[in-house]
Design a protein around this motif. Structure first.
Motif, PDB file in Angstrom:
ATOM      1  N   ILE A 257       0.855  -1.180   0.000  1.00  0.00           N
ATOM      2  CA  ILE A 257       0.000   0.000   0.000  1.00  0.00           C
ATOM      3  C   ILE A 257       0.894   1.234   0.000  1.00  0.00           C
ATOM      4  O   ILE A 257       2.122   1.141   0.129  1.00  0.00           O
ATOM      5  CB  ILE A 257      -0.953   0.018   1.218  1.00  0.00           C
ATOM      6  CG1 ILE A 257      -0.161  -0.021   2.525  1.00  0.00           C
ATOM      7  CG2 ILE A 257      -1.937  -1.153   1.146  1.00  0.00           C
ATOM      8  CD1 ILE A 257      -1.009   0.085   3.770  1.00  0.00           C
ATOM      9  N   GLU A 258       0.293   2.391  -0.160  1.00  0.00           N
ATOM     10  CA  GLU A 258       1.056   3.640  -0.211  1.00  0.00           C
ATOM     11  C   GLU A 258       1.930   3.799   1.035  1.00  0.00           C
ATOM     12  O   GLU A 258       1.475   3.581   2.163  1.00  0.00           O
ATOM     13  CB  GLU A 258       0.096   4.830  -0.323  1.00  0.00           C
ATOM     14  CG  GLU A 258       0.786   6.182  -0.456  1.00  0.00           C
ATOM     15  CD  GLU A 258      -0.205   7.331  -0.557  1.00  0.00           C
ATOM     16  OE1 GLU A 258       0.221   8.492  -0.370  1.00  0.00           O
ATOM     17  OE2 GLU A 258      -1.406   7.066  -0.810  1.00  0.00           O
ATOM     18  N   GLY A 259       3.189   4.147   0.822  1.00  0.00           N
ATOM     19  CA  GLY A 259       4.106   4.370   1.932  1.00  0.00           C
ATOM     20  C   GLY A 259       4.875   3.139   2.365  1.00  0.00           C
ATOM     21  O   GLY A 259       5.635   3.185   3.336  1.00  0.00           O
ATOM     22  N   ARG A 260       4.746   2.032   1.628  1.00  0.00           N
ATOM     23  CA  ARG A 260       5.396   0.781   2.045  1.00  0.00           C
ATOM     24  C   ARG A 260       6.917   0.916   2.131  1.00  0.00           C
ATOM     25  O   ARG A 260       7.567   0.207   2.924  1.00  0.00           O
ATOM     26  CB  ARG A 260       5.020  -0.339   1.060  1.00  0.00           C
ATOM     27  CG  ARG A 260       5.772  -1.654   1.281  1.00  0.00           C
ATOM     28  CD  ARG A 260       5.457  -2.245   2.644  1.00  0.00           C
ATOM     29  NE  ARG A 260       6.182  -3.483   2.881  1.00  0.00           N
ATOM     30  CZ  ARG A 260       7.415  -3.539   3.412  1.00  0.00           C
ATOM     31  NH1 ARG A 260       8.045  -2.423   3.755  1.00  0.00           N
ATOM     32  NH2 ARG A 260       8.001  -4.702   3.603  1.00  0.00           N
ATOM     33  N   SER A 261       7.513   1.806   1.358  1.00  0.00           N
ATOM     34  CA  SER A 261       8.969   1.924   1.329  1.00  0.00           C
ATOM     35  C   SER A 261       9.535   2.758   2.476  1.00  0.00           C
ATOM     36  O   SER A 261      10.758   2.924   2.588  1.00  0.00           O
ATOM     37  CB  SER A 261       9.414   2.527  -0.001  1.00  0.00           C
ATOM     38  OG  SER A 261       8.879   3.834  -0.171  1.00  0.00           O
ATOM     39  N   LEU A 262       8.691   3.281   3.344  1.00  0.00           N
ATOM     40  CA  LEU A 262       9.166   4.086   4.465  1.00  0.00           C
ATOM     41  C   LEU A 262      10.021   3.266   5.433  1.00  0.00           C
ATOM     42  O   LEU A 262       9.809   2.055   5.597  1.00  0.00           O
ATOM     43  CB  LEU A 262       7.978   4.685   5.226  1.00  0.00           C
ATOM     44  CG  LEU A 262       7.167   5.751   4.490  1.00  0.00           C
ATOM     45  CD1 LEU A 262       5.860   6.013   5.227  1.00  0.00           C
ATOM     46  CD2 LEU A 262       7.982   7.044   4.342  1.00  0.00           C
ATOM     47  N   GLN A 263      10.963   3.918   6.073  1.00  0.00           N
ATOM     48  CA  GLN A 263      11.769   3.257   7.094  1.00  0.00           C
ATOM     49  C   GLN A 263      10.898   2.922   8.313  1.00  0.00           C
ATOM     50  O   GLN A 263       9.989   3.661   8.655  1.00  0.00           O
ATOM     51  CB  GLN A 263      12.913   4.165   7.524  1.00  0.00           C
ATOM     52  CG  GLN A 263      13.908   4.496   6.428  1.00  0.00           C
ATOM     53  CD  GLN A 263      14.977   5.464   6.921  1.00  0.00           C
ATOM     54  OE1 GLN A 263      15.518   5.308   8.019  1.00  0.00           O
ATOM     55  NE2 GLN A 263      15.258   6.484   6.122  1.00  0.00           N
ATOM     56  N   GLY A 264      11.207   1.816   8.950  1.00  0.00           N
ATOM     57  CA  GLY A 264      10.476   1.433  10.148  1.00  0.00           C
ATOM     58  C   GLY A 264       9.344   0.469   9.890  1.00  0.00           C
ATOM     59  O   GLY A 264       8.588   0.128  10.809  1.00  0.00           O
ATOM     60  N   THR A 369      -4.635   1.018   5.266  1.00  0.00           N
ATOM     61  CA  THR A 369      -4.842   1.516   3.908  1.00  0.00           C
ATOM     62  C   THR A 369      -3.685   2.372   3.401  1.00  0.00           C
ATOM     63  O   THR A 369      -3.509   2.543   2.203  1.00  0.00           O
ATOM     64  CB  THR A 369      -6.121   2.361   3.841  1.00  0.00           C
ATOM     65  OG1 THR A 369      -6.014   3.451   4.780  1.00  0.00           O
ATOM     66  CG2 THR A 369      -7.344   1.517   4.171  1.00  0.00           C
ATOM     67  N   LYS A 370      -2.879   2.900   4.329  1.00  0.00           N
ATOM     68  CA  LYS A 370      -1.788   3.783   3.916  1.00  0.00           C
ATOM     69  C   LYS A 370      -0.805   3.941   5.067  1.00  0.00           C
ATOM     70  O   LYS A 370      -1.193   3.991   6.232  1.00  0.00           O
ATOM     71  CB  LYS A 370      -2.363   5.157   3.523  1.00  0.00           C
ATOM     72  CG  LYS A 370      -1.341   6.239   3.248  1.00  0.00           C
ATOM     73  CD  LYS A 370      -2.035   7.582   3.009  1.00  0.00           C
ATOM     74  CE  LYS A 370      -1.041   8.727   2.901  1.00  0.00           C
ATOM     75  NZ  LYS A 370      -1.732  10.025   2.719  1.00  0.00           N
ATOM     76  N   PHE A 371       0.499   3.998   4.725  1.00  0.00           N
ATOM     77  CA  PHE A 371       1.532   4.336   5.694  1.00  0.00           C
ATOM     78  C   PHE A 371       1.945   5.782   5.463  1.00  0.00           C
ATOM     79  O   PHE A 371       2.210   6.203   4.334  1.00  0.00           O
ATOM     80  CB  PHE A 371       2.759   3.433   5.539  1.00  0.00           C
ATOM     81  CG  PHE A 371       2.470   1.964   5.755  1.00  0.00           C
ATOM     82  CD1 PHE A 371       1.943   1.517   6.948  1.00  0.00           C
ATOM     83  CD2 PHE A 371       2.736   1.048   4.755  1.00  0.00           C
ATOM     84  CE1 PHE A 371       1.677   0.172   7.146  1.00  0.00           C
ATOM     85  CE2 PHE A 371       2.480  -0.295   4.936  1.00  0.00           C
ATOM     86  CZ  PHE A 371       1.944  -0.737   6.131  1.00  0.00           C
ATOM     87  N   GLU A 372       2.006   6.555   6.526  1.00  0.00           N
ATOM     88  CA  GLU A 372       2.372   7.967   6.436  1.00  0.00           C
ATOM     89  C   GLU A 372       3.755   8.181   7.029  1.00  0.00           C
ATOM     90  O   GLU A 372       4.064   7.629   8.099  1.00  0.00           O
ATOM     91  CB  GLU A 372       1.339   8.819   7.174  1.00  0.00           C
ATOM     92  CG  GLU A 372       1.594  10.306   7.089  1.00  0.00           C
ATOM     93  CD  GLU A 372       0.565  11.120   7.865  1.00  0.00           C
ATOM     94  OE1 GLU A 372       0.836  12.306   8.154  1.00  0.00           O
ATOM     95  OE2 GLU A 372      -0.514  10.557   8.193  1.00  0.00           O
ATOM     96  N   GLY A 373       4.590   8.956   6.355  1.00  0.00           N
ATOM     97  CA  GLY A 373       5.944   9.192   6.814  1.00  0.00           C
ATOM     98  C   GLY A 373       6.209  10.623   7.220  1.00  0.00           C
ATOM     99  O   GLY A 373       5.408  11.531   6.942  1.00  0.00           O
ATOM    100  N   ASP A 374       7.378  10.803   7.859  1.00  0.00           N
ATOM    101  CA  ASP A 374       7.786  12.160   8.241  1.00  0.00           C
ATOM    102  C   ASP A 374       8.765  12.707   7.202  1.00  0.00           C
ATOM    103  O   ASP A 374       9.005  12.086   6.155  1.00  0.00           O
ATOM    104  CB  ASP A 374       8.390  12.166   9.651  1.00  0.00           C
ATOM    105  CG  ASP A 374       9.638  11.286   9.766  1.00  0.00           C
ATOM    106  OD1 ASP A 374      10.225  10.921   8.712  1.00  0.00           O
ATOM    107  OD2 ASP A 374      10.041  10.979  10.899  1.00  0.00           O
ATOM    108  N   ALA A 375       9.358  13.847   7.503  1.00  0.00           N
ATOM    109  CA  ALA A 375      10.253  14.502   6.544  1.00  0.00           C
ATOM    110  C   ALA A 375      11.530  13.710   6.303  1.00  0.00           C
ATOM    111  O   ALA A 375      12.198  13.895   5.282  1.00  0.00           O
ATOM    112  CB  ALA A 375      10.604  15.907   7.049  1.00  0.00           C
TER     113      ALA A 375
END
Length: 493
Positions: A257-264, A369-375
């Protein structure tokens, strides 16, 4: 039975566990033990039911019904009631190579099919089983067993998890020289690295059995990947008369889903494996949940293990998302005995989370439904929605989002515990093994033979993700058929 009326006179009783908040301070096993008198009373509850289902080892409605390794449960229950512990161990070891493992981590389908359990709380079969084997170790009854004659045949077992260990032990009993290959630093596979130490102690329980197998002249070659530079498949074929593939189903199911490549955002098994290595090897790097808001996506045993591990790290909060509905407190009308009871259970991780934070961490009928990341590209939140299960145009039940139930949950560590798709494909491809429609190694249950003569497959790499006890069943079965291939006949069960 020695006490025909025991099931009417005695109530089910299990040993207490260590207090949840106390056991969060360490990685030690949390189950305690009943005294012998109470164990004998629990054995007396086995009701001489005439046609026991506890040892049948069948699949009913796609789930295990009874013991997959066909333990002679009424017999060892009776022997424990009579105080005949050595005979009880002899009965148990006829069918189960490693009761210290199943007695700790098996979900006990035997108890789900206990005849007494159709109307009353089932016999405490699992606790009696582990008590028998621990008594046997304490008394010195568990000793190396060497075959009287060696056949001169050499067998390679690829993978040292449950299926590989049981295949190796049985093939060694038949007189073959067995070498077990493992790519990890220590043998045991899932038993060593996939199950946390507080459920199954590695040094005192797993390595105790490995050391015994080494005394039986089974060779373990660790830190070795078959099919690569470590050990080419051509060498495997040339040096061994037969091969048993027991590599497990280690390819995790992802959530794209969206944001899957975020760290953590990590796979649960990476989290658990690294943690176990750190417990075994002080200073080893691991994925820490300390001070983090942890969200675990998946409601099975692996998810529960992630909950318990995160708590021991000192997480700030923990939430476990489960896309399925909460199971009923009692059997539904379409879930009759002797099927596995699909009822609500509170496992050790949820119990610990409730003690720490005041509530069960599970949220049912909910998906991400979505992973949200920081800066900085690190995960900071998970967007979720509640679902309901409805039939689609093809008549299949699928989850459908419920409008207005969207929620944003803070998260600095997300663990994906949604099961496994099948075995890793590089080695089966290098060996030229056929795969089935689910990417598992193709081999019929009961025969275990692949399309390559002399190569057999057992456990999760053949059947897909399943119970540890089914892996033991298949390892024994593959050993039997491998022995038949090598010798023309077999005396293995």
């Amino acid at each position: 039975m020695g006490k025909p009326t025991g099931f009417m006179e005695y109530l089910r009783e299990l040993p207490s566990d260590r207090e949840p908040l106390e056991r969060l301070k360490d990685w030690d096993e949390f189950h305690l033990h009943l005294p012998e008198e109470k164990l004998r009373t629990q054995g007396a509850r086995c009701m001489d039911c005439g046609i026991p289902f506890c040892h049948t080892g069948k699949l009913v409605s796609g789930m295990a019904c009874g013991c997959p390794v066909n333990n002679l449960i009424p017999e060892f229950n009776d022997l424990v009631y009579r105080g005949l512990w050595k005979q009880a161990y002899d009965r148990l070891s006829r069918t189960n190579n490693f009761p210290e493992f199943t007695g700790r981590v098996c979900p006990a389908p035997c108890e789900g099919s206990c005849t007494l359990g159709a109307s009353e709380p089932a016999v405490t079969i699992k606790n009696i089983e582990v008590s028998i084997i621990e008594r046997a170790w304490d008394e010195g009854w568990v000793t190396p067993t060497l075959p009287q004659v060696r056949t001169g045949k050499k067998v390679a077992v690829v993978g040292s998890g449950p299926a590989g260990l049981s295949a190796a032990e049985q093939l060694n009993k038949a007189g073959h020289q067995v070498t077990v290959f493992e790519r990890a630093p220590l043998p045991g596979g899932l038993l060593m690295y996939g199950i946390p130490n507080m459920k199954l102690d590695k040094q005192n329980i797993v390595m105790r059995r490995i050391r015994l197998m080494e005394q039986e002249q089974i060779a373990f070659v660790c830190n070795t990947s078959i099919g690569g530079a470590d050990y080419p498949v051509e060498k495997l074929k040339s040096e061994f008369d037969a091969v048993v593939m027991a590599t497990g189903a280690t390819l995790p199911r992802d959530l794209n889903i969206e944001g899957r490549s975020l760290q953590g955002i990590r796979f649960a098994m990476d989290f658990l494996t690294a943690n176990t290595k750190a417990v075994l090897e002080k200073g080893s790097k691991f994925i820490s949940a300390q001070g983090k808001d942890v969200i675990i996506i998946g409601g099975g045993d692996t998810g529960t293990d992630c909950v318990a591990t995160s708590l021991r790290h000192g997480c700030n909060s923990v939430t476990q998302l489960e896309i399925m509905p909460r199971s009923p407190d009692t059997r539904a009308d379409d879930n009759r005995w002797p099927e596995w009871p699909k009822t609500h259970k509170v496992d050790y991780g949820q119990e610990e989370a409730a003690a720490k934070f005041g509530a069960d961490p599970r949220v049912f009928l909910t998906t991400a439904t979505k992973f949200e990341g920081d800066a900085e590209g690190k995960v900071k939140a998970v967007h979720t929605v509640q679902v309901k299960w409805e039939k689609n145009a093809q008549g299949q039940f699928v989850p459908t989002p419920v409008p207005g139930t969207e929620e944003v949950r803070p998260a600095s560590l997300v663990l994906l515990a949604m099961g496994f798709l099948g075995p890793e494909q590089e080695l089966p491809a290098a060996l030229g093994l056929e795969r089935d429609g689910r990417s598992n190694i193709k081999a019929d249950y009961g025969r275990y033979a692949t399309n390559i003569p002399g190569v057999f497959a057992a456990g999760d790499c053949r059947r897909g993700q399943s119970l540890v006890v089914w892996a033991f069943n298949e390892g024994r079965g593959a050993a039997r058929e491998c022995d038949r291939f090598l010798m023309g006949d077999t005396e293995l069960p």
